[in-house]
Structure formats: structure tokens, C-alpha cells
Scaffold this active site. Structure first.
Site: not given
Length: 166
Positions: A7, A43
Site C-alpha cells: 500500500d 503505490e
């Protein structure tokens, strides 16, 4: 198979501090941060670090809540490479250095890399852990405090894959 959730976090998109993290389903993890960027950069950094931190022959499955990062790394990259790193519309690929670094990391890794999309913020404990770690790293960068980084607290050295891109 090694399964890792990734993430990224961007505190103000674009231009705010960003954090990235991966959380291996065996419990190990890493995170880091950069002073400014975008959510998409964060990301992609998480995906790149997950791949480079898990070398070897064993299959690697990356679970991510970013369809952008997954498609960059597993779908769009093939066409972009054929088109000289241009999009279908002829414009330059965004975040090119990161996309190319991910492409190289996948190509150079002896074991296969696959991707699975998971819905973010829906209770998947590994996705939630990666989200938490990325947020902690981004906030630490913003606040000028110690940024936790590297596998389970081992600092990412200057000259690491991510460090050389910025």
C-alpha cells in the site's frame, strides 16, 4: 508461494509526503517515505520494494488495493514497452522510472510474480497493516521525525532501488 500486501499513502495529493509499505503474510514488513509525491508514486514504490525485497525462485503474489499499480506492473507495461514507453494516445508514460524499475525487477526475478486486487479498507488484515505502515511512514516524513524503513525496521540504505529513483 510468498504472499505480500502493499500500500501507499499520500498525505496531500499531489505534493504531500508519501509513504509506502509491504506486509508479508509471514509477518515481516518494510516501509519508507519520500518528502513529496503522489498516491500513484507511493503505490508503485510499495510494489517495487515488495518485489526487490523478495528475490528468488519461489512464486511471489502481490496483493494490492491499487488497480493502477497492478495494471501498470502486469498489463499496461507490455504495450508501453512496445510503443517506446508511450501510451496508446502517444503521450509519455506517467511515473516512467518507477514503471521501468518494476518491469526490470519482475524480469530479473527468477520466480514468477503475480498480482491480486483486494478492496482497500474492508478488513483484510494484511492490506490494513500495509496501509497503517505506509501512513506512519508518510506522517513521520511530514513531521520530520524518524521514518521507519526497511525490512522489519532495517533501514533502507542510500542507493537502494527506491532511493535511486528520487
Amino acid at each position: 508461494m510468498i504472499t505480500v500486501s502493499t500500500d501507499g499513502s499520500c498525505l496531500r495529493n499531489p505534493g504531500g509526503a508519501i509513504g509506502w509499505a509491504w506486509a508479508n503474510h509471514d509477518g515481516s514488513h518494510a516501509s519508507g517515505a519520500v518528502a513529496a509525491g503522489t498516491n500513484q508514486i507511493a503505490e508503485l514504490m510499495a510494489v517495487l520494494e515488495a518485489i526487490t525485497s523478495h528475490p528468488g525462485d519461489e512464486p511471489l503474489c502481490i496483493q494490492a488495493d491499487s488497480q493502477y499499480a497492478i495494471k501498470c506492473a502486469s498489463e499496461w507495461v507490455h504495450g508501453w514497452r512496445r510503443k517506446g514507453w508511450r501510451t496508446a494516445g502517444g503521450s509519455p508514460v506517467q511515473n516512467l522510472a518507477l514503471v521501468q524499475a518494476i518491469d526490470r525487477a519482475i524480469t530479473e526475478r527468477p520466480g514468477p510474480v503475480s498480482f491480486v486486487w483486494v478492496r482497500g479498507h474492508q478488513g483484510d488484515r494484511f492490506n490494513e497493516r500495509a496501509d497503517e505502515l505506509a501512513g506512519i511512514a508518510a506522517r513521520a516524513m511530514r513531521d520530520g521525525s524518524h521514518v521507519p524503513s526497511g525490512p522489519v525496521g532495517v533501514p533502507v540504505e542510500a542507493g537502494s532501488v527506491v532511493d535511486t529513483l528520487f
